[in-house]
Write an enzyme that holds these catalytic residues in place. Structure first.
Site, mmCIF file in Angstrom:
data_model
loop_
_atom_site.group_PDB
_atom_site.id
_atom_site.type_symbol
_atom_site.label_atom_id
_atom_site.label_comp_id
_atom_site.label_asym_id
_atom_site.label_seq_id
_atom_site.Cartn_x
_atom_site.Cartn_y
_atom_site.Cartn_z
ATOM 1 N N ASP A 199 31.865 13.343 2.500
ATOM 2 C CA ASP A 199 32.058 12.073 3.203
ATOM 3 C C ASP A 199 30.780 11.530 3.841
ATOM 4 O O ASP A 199 30.612 10.320 3.970
ATOM 5 C CB ASP A 199 33.172 12.195 4.253
ATOM 6 C CG ASP A 199 32.931 13.274 5.286
ATOM 7 O OD1 ASP A 199 32.171 14.207 5.004
ATOM 8 O OD2 ASP A 199 33.526 13.182 6.377
ATOM 9 N N GLU B 36 28.208 23.376 -4.893
ATOM 10 C CA GLU B 36 26.843 23.087 -4.448
ATOM 11 C C GLU B 36 25.839 24.134 -4.906
ATOM 12 O O GLU B 36 24.683 23.813 -5.191
ATOM 13 C CB GLU B 36 26.793 22.954 -2.923
ATOM 14 C CG GLU B 36 27.483 21.708 -2.375
ATOM 15 C CD GLU B 36 28.960 21.909 -2.089
ATOM 16 O OE1 GLU B 36 29.606 20.990 -1.542
ATOM 17 O OE2 GLU B 36 29.483 23.010 -2.427
ATOM 18 N N HIS C 138 33.769 17.255 12.261
ATOM 19 C CA HIS C 138 33.987 18.266 11.235
ATOM 20 C C HIS C 138 32.650 18.633 10.586
ATOM 21 O O HIS C 138 31.683 17.886 10.658
ATOM 22 C CB HIS C 138 34.972 17.751 10.178
ATOM 23 C CG HIS C 138 34.497 16.518 9.470
ATOM 24 N ND1 HIS C 138 34.435 15.276 10.073
ATOM 25 C CD2 HIS C 138 34.061 16.332 8.201
ATOM 26 C CE1 HIS C 138 33.996 14.382 9.209
ATOM 27 N NE2 HIS C 138 33.756 15.004 8.061
ATOM 28 N N HIS C 139 32.596 19.782 9.965
ATOM 29 C CA HIS C 139 31.395 20.337 9.340
ATOM 30 C C HIS C 139 30.321 20.745 10.350
ATOM 31 O O HIS C 139 29.178 21.003 9.964
ATOM 32 C CB HIS C 139 30.771 19.363 8.318
ATOM 33 C CG HIS C 139 31.675 18.986 7.192
ATOM 34 N ND1 HIS C 139 32.775 19.724 6.825
ATOM 35 C CD2 HIS C 139 31.618 17.932 6.315
ATOM 36 C CE1 HIS C 139 33.373 19.139 5.783
ATOM 37 N NE2 HIS C 139 32.704 18.058 5.464
ATOM 38 N N GLY D 131 15.680 36.322 -8.373
ATOM 39 C CA GLY D 131 16.632 37.227 -9.021
ATOM 40 C C GLY D 131 18.075 37.061 -8.599
ATOM 41 O O GLY D 131 18.777 38.047 -8.398
ATOM 42 N N ASP E 98 27.836 39.261 -19.053
ATOM 43 C CA ASP E 98 29.202 38.925 -18.649
ATOM 44 C C ASP E 98 29.368 38.954 -17.130
ATOM 45 O O ASP E 98 30.077 38.123 -16.559
ATOM 46 C CB ASP E 98 30.207 39.869 -19.319
ATOM 47 C CG ASP E 98 29.868 41.345 -19.122
ATOM 48 O OD1 ASP E 98 28.710 41.660 -18.783
ATOM 49 O OD2 ASP E 98 30.760 42.183 -19.323
ATOM 50 N N ASN F 298 28.636 43.466 -22.064
ATOM 51 C CA ASN F 298 28.446 44.918 -21.990
ATOM 52 C C ASN F 298 29.309 45.531 -20.892
ATOM 53 O O ASN F 298 28.981 46.572 -20.338
ATOM 54 C CB ASN F 298 26.966 45.278 -21.809
ATOM 55 C CG ASN F 298 26.312 44.494 -20.688
ATOM 56 O OD1 ASN F 298 26.994 43.862 -19.876
ATOM 57 N ND2 ASN F 298 24.995 44.525 -20.629
ATOM 58 N N GLY G 109 30.327 44.732 -17.663
ATOM 59 C CA GLY G 109 29.962 44.955 -16.261
ATOM 60 C C GLY G 109 28.487 44.788 -15.975
ATOM 61 O O GLY G 109 27.732 44.239 -16.773
ATOM 62 N N GLU H 263 22.735 47.127 -12.693
ATOM 63 C CA GLU H 263 23.075 47.863 -11.479
ATOM 64 C C GLU H 263 23.445 49.307 -11.809
ATOM 65 O O GLU H 263 23.082 50.245 -11.089
ATOM 66 C CB GLU H 263 24.245 47.191 -10.751
ATOM 67 C CG GLU H 263 24.108 45.690 -10.560
ATOM 68 C CD GLU H 263 23.059 45.315 -9.522
ATOM 69 O OE1 GLU H 263 22.239 46.176 -9.142
ATOM 70 O OE2 GLU H 263 23.052 44.153 -9.083
#
Length: 564
Positions: A29, A52, A115-116, A413, A444, A471, A473, A477
C-alpha cells in the site's frame, strides 16, 4: 513556463535511461501510487514477483546481465523480506536501486501507530538495517532536492556496483520536478585517478613486469562487475601472459583464448594449473574477492610476494596500498605502456581438456561426467546460472564459449538464489536478444526454497532451460556434516509436474535417468533452440558430487570444528 513531471515518472524515466526496462518487487500500500507511474514510461515493465526475496534475487540476476536493476518493496514487511537478497548483492558487487515506499512524512512526524511498523513510532529503524548492506541510504524529504537525490542514488548504484536504498514517502509520488533535468544524462563517469600517484604505481608495475620471467594474470569477479573485462583481455593479448580465473571469475575471460590456463582454486585446482600459478614470480590479480569457496578455503600458495592487486577503488602492490587508484583507468594506462621487454609469450600454459569420459548409455548420471559433457552443449552468448552447492562447484569444470555470462553466488552463498536470479537474467536477456539462452542448474533442495519464481518466468513468456539435479536432499550439507542426518533430508516433489502446476502452456518437461537419455537430449537440434520453457529433472545418486566439492567439504568441516 517550466515544464514539470511527476516524481514517479521522473524516477522511472531515469531508470529507463540507464537501460533498466523492468522493475522487480511485490506491491504494497505504501508503493501503489508510485507504481502507477511505471506505466507512463514507454517500454517500462512492472514484473511482479511471487515474494520480495525472490524479487531481490531476480534484480541481482538482471543486474549481472544489464549492469543495473530496480527493486521496489513496501515499508517494513516488504523491505525486510528482501534484505537477504540485497545483502548478497552488496557482498558480490551488484548494482541495484532498492526503492522503498514509506509512510508520508506527516504520518512519520506524528509518530502514528501505523501497520508495518514496530509500534514504537520509530520510522527510521528499517532504513538503519539497510545502512550496513547498501552503499548509501537516501530518504526523499526535501521537495526542492528530490531530482538531485534520485540522480545521486542511481549514479551511486551504477558506479559503485552496490545496492542503494531509496525511500519514497507515499505522498511524494506526484511531486512536480523540472522535466528539463531529463535532458541531461546522469554522469556515470568514474572519478579520475590522481596523476602523480598513478604514475608511481605504473612505474613500479612496469619494473616488476620487466623483471618477471614467469608472470601470470589471475581474473576474479570484480573484473566483470566493474567493467574491466575489455582492459583485462587487452592486457593478456599485449603481454601474452597466461591467464587464470577463479570460480567467481568464470566468464570474465575468453576460455577459448590460447593463453587461457584454467580455473585456480588453491588446493582444489588441477595439478597442472596449480603448478603454473604457484610457481609464478609475478601475479597480476584483477578484481579479487578472496572468499573461502573462491580460494579453496584460503589455500592459495603463491611462491612470490610480487603480487599486484587491481581493485575498483584502490591498487595494492605487495603490502603497499594506493587508495583511489582505480583499476579501469590504471589498466588502460598500463596497456598503453606495454613494450617488448614486458611481453612474455613463452610462459607455459597448462593444457587441460575438460572432456567427458565416455560412459555406457545405461549408466547413471554422475556429476563429474555431467559438467564436462555440458561444455559441448553450451554455445556463444549463453547465460549460465549455477546454484550454491554441487552446481557452483561442478560448473568450474565446464568450458565456457565466447561471450557467455556465468552467474553464481560463491561468496554470499544463499541457497535458492539461482532460481530468482535466473528469472531476472532471463528477463534481461530477452530485452537484449530474445534468442539468447539462459540455463539454470539447481539442486532439488535449493529449488524448494524459491520454486514459485518459475511462475513469474511463465507469466512473462520467458524460455529458460531449468536443469533440476535431483539427488534427494542437501548433498553439499551431507558432505560437510550429517550424511545420514534427518535435517539434510527434504520431501520429494514431482518436479516434472511443476511447469504444468504453474500453468505453462508451451513447455517441455522431462525426466532423465541415464547417460544415454541425456546424451540424446543434448544432441537434439530442436532441444538446443530456446523456443519454450523447459524443465529437465536429472536423477543423480545422493552422495555423488564434483571432486572439488568433496575436497572443499572436508576442509570446511575441519574449519568449522576448530575451537580456537
Amino acid at each position: 513556463m517550466v515544464k514539470e513531471i511527476s516524481l514517479g515518472n521522473y524516477l522511472f524515466t531515469r531508470l529507463k535511461q540507464l537501460g533498466v526496462d523492468s522493475v522487480f518487487g511485490v506491491p504494497g500500500d505504501f508503493t501503489l501510487p508510485l507504481l502507477d507511474h511505471i506505466y507512463e514510461v514507454e517500454g517500462m515493465k512492472w514484473v511482479g514477483n511471487t515474494n520480495e526475496l525472490n524479487a531481490g534475487y531476480a534484480a541481482d540476476g538482471y543486474s549481472r546481465v544489464k549492469r543495473l536493476a530496480a527493486l521496489c518493496t513496501t515499508f517494513g514487511v516488504g523491505e525486510l523480506s528482501a534484505l537477504a537478497a540485497v545483502a548478497g548483492s552488496y557482498a558480490e558487487h551488484v548494482g541495484m536501486v532498492h526503492i522503498v515506499g514509506v509512510p508520508s512524512l506527516t504520518s512519520q512526524s506524528k509518530q502514528l501507530l501505523l501497520h508495518h511498523t514496530l509500534g514504537n513510532g520509530d520510522f527510521t529503524v528499517f532504513r538503519q538495517m539497510s545502512d550496513k548492506i547498501c552503499e548509501t541510504t537516501i530518504t526523499l524529504s526535501d521537495p526542492t532536492k528530490v531530482g538531485e537525490d534520485i540522480d545521486r542514488a542511481l549514479r551511486t548504484a551504477y558506479v559503485a556496483q552496490r545496492p542503494v536504498y531509496l525511500a519514497v514517502p507515499a505522498n511524494f509520488h506526484d511531486l512536480p520536478i523540472d522535466a528539463t533535468r531529463l535532458d541531461t544524462p546522469i554522469d556515470l563517469t568514474i572519478e579520475a585517478n590522481e596523476t602523480d600517484a598513478q604514475e608511481e604505481v605504473l612505474e613500479t608495475i612496469i619494473e616488476m613486469m620487466t623483471k618477471a620471467e614467469k608472470p601470470i594474470i589471475l581474473v576474479d569477479a570484480c573484473a566483470s562487475r566493474h567493467d574491466t573485462i575489455k582492459e583485462t583481455n587487452e592486457l593478456a593479448v599485449r603481454t601474452q601472459y597466461p591467464v587464470f580465473v577463479t570460480p567467481m571469475g568464470k566468464s570474465s575471460f575468453d576460455e577459448l583464448n590460447p593463453r587461457f590456463g584454467g580455473v585456480y582454486v588453491g588446493s582444489l585446482s588441477s595439478p597442472e594449473v596449480a603448478e603454473v600459478v604457484e610457481s609464478a614470480d609475478l601475479v597480476l590479480s584483477v578484481g579479487a574477492l578472496l572468499s573461502d569457496f573462491n580460494t579453496g578455503s584460503f589455500t592459495y600458495r603463491y611462491s612470490t610476494r610480487n603480487i599486484v592487486e587491481f581493485h575498483s577503488n584502490h591498487t595494492k602492490i605487495r603490502s603497499a596500498s594506493y587508495p583511489g587508484i582505480r583499476m579501469k583507468e590504471l589498466l588502460q594506462k598500463l596497456n598503453a605502456k606495454v613494450t617488448k621487454a614486458i611481453v612474455k609469450p613463452n610462459v607455459p600454459v597448462p593444457t587441460i581438456k575438460e572432456v567427458a569420459t565416455p560412459m555406457p548409455p545405461e549408466s547413471k548420471i554422475r556429476q563429474q561426467w555431467l559438467w564436462t559433457r555440458l561444455s559441448s552443449f553450451l554455445r556463444p552468448g549463453d547465460i549460465i546460472v549455477s546454484e550454491t552447492g554441487t552446481s557452483s562447484f561442478g560448473i568450474v569444470h565446464t568450458k565456457f564459449p565466447k561471450n557467455t555470462i556465468g552467474i553464481s553466488q560463491v561468496l554470499w552463498g544463499s541457497i535458492g538464489y539461482s532460481v530468482g536470479a535466473a528469472m531476472g537474467a532471463a528477463m534481461g536477456a530477452a530485452e537484449l536478444d530474445p534468442n539468447r539462452r539462459v540455463l539454470l542448474f539447481v539442486g532439488d533442495g535449493s529449488l524448494q526454497l524459491t520454486v514459485t519464481e518459475i511462475s513469474t518466468m511463465i507469466k512473462w513468456g520467458l524460455k529458460p532451460y531449468i536443469f533440476v539435479l535431483n539427488n534427494d536432499g542437501y548433498t553439499i550439507e551431507r558432505l560437510i556434516h550429517g550424511e545420514k542426518a534427518g535435517y539434510n533430508d527434504i520431501h520429494m516433489w514431482k518436479y516434472a509436474n511443476l511447469l504444468d502446476t504453474f500453468n505453462a502452456t508451451d513447455y517441455e518437461s522431462l525426466q532423465v535417468n541415464t547417460v544415454g537419455e541425456l546424451e540424446k537430449l543434448l544432441s537434439d537440434k530442436e532441444f538446443n533452440e530456446p523456443k519454450r520453457i523447459r524443465l529437465m529433472e536429472l536423477f543423480i545418486p545422493k552422495m555423488d558430487a564434483p571432486v572439488s566439492l568433496i575436497k572443499q567439504a572436508k576442509i570446511t568441516a575441519q574449519t568449522n570444528a576448530v575451537s580456537e
